[in-house]
Design an enzyme around this catalytic site. Sequence first.
Site, PDB file in Angstrom:
ATOM      1  CB  SER A 168     -24.103 -84.695  19.897  1.00 42.16           C
ATOM      2  OG  SER A 168     -23.684 -83.512  20.525  1.00 42.16           O
ATOM      3  CG  ASP A 177     -16.318 -83.599  18.410  1.00 40.73           C
ATOM      4  OD1 ASP A 177     -16.542 -82.390  18.661  1.00 40.73           O
ATOM      5  OD2 ASP A 177     -17.211 -84.457  18.386  1.00 40.73           O
ATOM      6  CG  HIS A 183     -19.872 -82.976  17.186  1.00 44.01           C
ATOM      7  ND1 HIS A 183     -19.616 -83.784  18.266  1.00 44.01           N
ATOM      8  CD2 HIS A 183     -21.158 -82.532  17.346  1.00 44.01           C
ATOM      9  CE1 HIS A 183     -20.676 -83.819  19.059  1.00 44.01           C
ATOM     10  NE2 HIS A 183     -21.624 -83.082  18.524  1.00 44.01           N
TER      11      HIS A 183
END
Length: 278
Positions: A147, A223, A256
């Site tokens: 991320s 996600d 995620h």
Amino acid sequence: MQISSDVLSHGGRQLVVTHDSAATATPMTFSLFLPPQAEHGKVPLVTYLSGLTCTHANVTDKGEYRRSCAERGLAFLAPDTSPRGDGVADAEGWDIGLGAGFYVDATEAPWSANYRMWSYVTEELPTLLAGEFPMLDRGRQAISGHSMGGHGALTVALRHPGRFRSVSAFAPIVAPSQVPWGEKAFFHYLGADREAWRQHDAVALIERGGRLPALKVDVGGADPFLERELRPGLLEQACAAAGQPLELAVQQGYDHSYHFVSTYMAAHLDWHASRLKI
């Protein structure tokens, strides 16, 4: 430097280390896994940069990397994501301030006093490791991240050509100057000059001629941040236009979280190990 934890895992040593940082003017903490092969010679190093809200502990506790690293003789470094401590600036919300350093050197008050994660990750921490852990082979390095940390891994590698033999990322923010998370953080940390933002934008760096020796990216098809914040298609387009090799995979059904990261961690470490010539 103080080793606050040193435990045996898969025949190697899982360390947690705290030290005073000149870059951030605060104590900083990182974790370092030394595989059993480090007892007998130099080992390659994989640096992993974590995402928003995380500390060094998230991947250390949930990343499921130690078995793979022990089998392949890889050291695994996980720094914190921001300075911390009394007097360190923070803000409401989770996407700026503590746990959200975005791997930049802030130029704007009040962030500029401590938020110098670029200097910490690219200069201070490598120098510290070279002095304290001579078993780490600085000639065989890889970098990865998740991320916000995927953004960091890409930009650090693009701006330090030759330092890393391979680069990978899990659900990276590939174009932070074009998405809400990045726009918010960069405005607060770097000011309103969007040209300064582009120095920390992987897509912009590739468009300007930055290249990587090998790049692997996995994103989760489920996600919730995929289309708004991550936008892997922008990276795919930039790499195609530039002739930059990219292995991009959308893993259907994954989100995620570290359930996603841990599922594909061994595949990423295998991929890095083959390029580090283990």
